[in-house]
Structures are given as structure tokens and as C-alpha cells.
Design a protein around this motif. Sequence first.
Motif, short mmCIF file in Angstrom:
data_model
loop_
_atom_site.label_atom_id
_atom_site.label_comp_id
_atom_site.label_asym_id
_atom_site.label_seq_id
_atom_site.Cartn_x
_atom_site.Cartn_y
_atom_site.Cartn_z
N ASP A 244 0.81 -1.21 0.00
CA ASP A 244 0.00 0.00 0.00
C ASP A 244 0.85 1.26 0.00
OD1 ASP A 244 0.97 -0.55 2.53
OD2 ASP A 244 -0.77 0.26 3.57
N THR A 280 -7.02 -8.10 -6.53
CA THR A 280 -6.40 -6.97 -5.82
C THR A 280 -6.32 -5.75 -6.74
OG1 THR A 280 -4.14 -7.71 -6.34
CG2 THR A 280 -5.12 -8.50 -4.29
N GLU A 281 -5.27 -5.66 -7.55
CA GLU A 281 -5.14 -4.51 -8.45
C GLU A 281 -4.40 -4.93 -9.71
OE1 GLU A 281 -2.98 -1.63 -6.10
OE2 GLU A 281 -1.07 -2.24 -6.98
N ASN A 286 -5.58 0.62 -9.83
CA ASN A 286 -6.59 -0.05 -9.03
C ASN A 286 -7.68 -0.57 -9.97
OD1 ASN A 286 -5.89 2.53 -6.83
ND2 ASN A 286 -5.66 0.41 -6.19
N LEU A 287 -8.49 -1.51 -9.52
CA LEU A 287 -9.49 -2.12 -10.38
C LEU A 287 -10.89 -1.94 -9.81
CD1 LEU A 287 -9.39 -3.89 -13.05
CD2 LEU A 287 -10.03 -5.80 -11.56
N THR A 303 -14.56 -2.50 -5.49
CA THR A 303 -13.11 -2.44 -5.59
C THR A 303 -12.52 -3.06 -4.33
OG1 THR A 303 -11.24 -0.99 -6.14
CG2 THR A 303 -12.77 -0.17 -4.48
N ILE A 310 -3.18 -3.51 -1.84
CA ILE A 310 -3.33 -2.60 -2.97
C ILE A 310 -2.81 -1.23 -2.59
CG2 ILE A 310 -5.36 -3.86 -3.79
CD1 ILE A 310 -7.01 -1.35 -2.94
N ARG A 316 -8.40 6.19 -7.35
CA ARG A 316 -9.33 5.25 -6.73
C ARG A 316 -10.23 5.97 -5.73
NH1 ARG A 316 -9.56 2.89 -1.80
NH2 ARG A 316 -10.46 0.77 -1.61
N GLY A 358 -9.93 0.08 -14.87
CA GLY A 358 -8.86 0.43 -13.95
C GLY A 358 -8.84 1.92 -13.73
#
Length: 415
Positions: A244, A280-281, A286-287, A303, A310, A316, A358
Motif C-alpha cells: 500500500d 487486488t489490483e 486499481n481495479l 473495488t 493494494i 481510486r 482500472g
Amino acid sequence: MNMLHQFTRRKALHSLATPRVLLTQSFSTNRLWQRSFSVTPAVASRLAGLEPSKLTVTKTSTPKELTPAKDLVFGKTFTDHMLAIEWSASNGWDAPRIVPYQNLSLDPSACVFHYAFECFEGMKAYKDSNGQIRLFRPDKNMERLNKSSSRIALPTFDGDALTKLIGELVKLDSKFIPSARGYSLYLRPTMIGTQKTLGVGPPGSALLFVIASPVGPYYPTGFKAISLEATNYAVRAWPGGVGDKKLGANYAPCVVPQLDAASRGFQQNLWLFGEEEYVTEVGTMNLFIAMKNKETGQKELITAPLDGTILEGVTRNSVLALARERLVPNGWTVSERKIRMSEVAEAADDGRLLEVFGSGTAAIVSPVRNISYQKRMVDCGLKETEEAGEIASQMKNWIEGIQYGDENHEWSYVL
């Protein structure tokens, strides 16, 4: 004599004969320094903070020619100047300097090379239709850079002060900011440990610098849907780790899996975690997953949670805030929760998967067409003629509207 050759000669940055601790926002980092160097709070309080009023500017004598916007490749072109601020455990922050863009000169034993004392940020400056220059949520970047630096025993700083200094660099090099929509000036604040030592411990000296690069779309395809490969044979981050934080050490180990995915025709990896294969990502984003709930049929934007696996993305955070403000009143649910890749595949099979995209500073919003998972292709809901779903398109327009000043918003920081 270049900037960092001078830097390496400064005894204050390399001598720990009378080491002292920088008084920072991170109490854990302060305690680490105090334990290591027996520093008293009274001594710590006398160390210099980051002071924009002490900024000196040395302009380049060889300005660069501008690269046409259509020829820009992300991260390949740089502006005329850079911001540099040195720090030492004995003195705190030195006076900030804007100098011509130049090479750094570091001792081969500098701790950044041996123990990865390095963290960075990614942010952008934009020109609006009136020619004003804007930053997007710089307070969030400053907050995250402080979190990253304190996690690896580097000094922290006053975020407002650094934002002001970055603003001066951007204004000086404003000619490099493309005025076309979708283009911007990418900013890379970076902090490295510079102490000469092969011993493992908190660095006694550091360098904070900022460089800038005019950029266009992150992906050569522009705002078009990409394909991802779900990756479970390698792990990017884990709970309790530093996934992170925006550390350089998090990125190099991901390159080989990314090359493997690219060899099979995919733009990025989608990192899965654990036996449950939680989403995760993506490699640089990020997703977000938009789908209908299996039981209720309600539309849900999902998310991954901030559990250490992440990056705490600024974009995000922006997508979540805008979704809660503008989608929830229209019947959506917005969730930060764990979701298995098998659930995503099941939703696709059931026709409940609406779209996937994303988010990140570089790409802003990037639609996803499909995801390779367990030797099958998961269709992410786009029609063959579509490049983006409704939510991804709305998010891109909403965020760019704020970034380029079309919408008056507190997230837009006008220089």
C-alpha cells in the motif's frame, strides 16, 4: 560542478557525529531516530523544516525545444528544470532549489542502491481553457508520500510547503504543459536515502527531488479497452506488507510477470491473492468491477479494500467519492470488499458483469475488455463495437472535467 556532486561533498549530510532527528508528522519514525541516535525532543525541535520562502531558482542556459504533443511517449521527455531539497539528521531540511534538469551524483555506497530507501509519487498539472494551471488533489499525494517515506525511515515534510514548491517548478516550466485535452505535465516527486554506508539503519541523509514530463495517454491505444491476464503464480503484495506504499521496491519484481503477460498479448497483469484468488489490483492501476448482485439484482461497483494488498490510489479515492455522490442516488451500491476472481467469472457467465475498468494517475480510467483466467477468457461486458462502458466513460468525463477546470471543485488546485 553538478548539483549532487556538491551535495555529496557536504559534510552535514554524511556525518553522524552529532546526529539529531527531524521533527516530523510520523511519531513512529521519530522514535526510530531517537532510539538510533539518542536524540532529545528539544534537539529535534530545532531542526529545519521545509521552507518555501528560502527557495532559490537557477534557470537553464540551454532551454529544450518542445516535443509536439502527438509525438510524446509517456515518461520519455522532461522539462528544463527540477526541484531539489536535501535533508540531514543533524540539520533537517536545507533550502529548496530549482535548478536545471541534470544528472545526480551519488557515492556507490549510498543506501538507496543497497537497501532500496526510495519512494515516489505520481501527479499531474493541467492547463484549463483559460490557460490557468491546475493540480489535482495534491494534498492526497503529499499525504501518501509522507506515509511511504515514514514506512522506510526517511524523513517526512510539510505537505502544503512541498505543494507550493512544486507549483513554482510547474509555473517555471509551464510552456511544457500541452494544452490539448488528454495531455498534461506528469510530476514525479521522489525521495531517496543518500547516506554513505553498507550498514542497515535509518539513513542520516536524504534527497527529495521533483522532475516533470509532458505526457499524453498512458496506453498507446488511448482510451480503448485493454486485456488483462489474471496472475496467481506470483504475488505483488500481501497483508501487513508494504504493497500500500509507493515504493520503488514494489515495482521491479512485477516487470517479469508483466513481460510474460505481454508475450501472450495482454497489456497488464491482474494480481490475484491467496488460495481464494482475491482480486487486488492491476500492474499500474486499481481495479473496479461493476456487476449485478446475484441475490438482489442491484447494481454494485466493487473495488478491493485497503488491506495492504493494494495501493491507496488517489484516482481510486476519487472514483469512490464520485460514485457515492452520483451513482448511489441512482440505485447503485458502492463497496470496498474482497471479491474472488471466480465470482467475477461467474457473473460474466450469468450476464451480471456489466463492466470492468482500472483507475490511476497515469491512465485516469482504463476500460477492460476481457481477462484471461484459468485458460479461458472472461468477457467484461463490452459490446464488440464499444471501447468503454457507461460507468468508465462517466468517471473519465467527471474526473477530467475537474482536472481541466470545466467543473469548479475543491479537488482542483489552481496555481
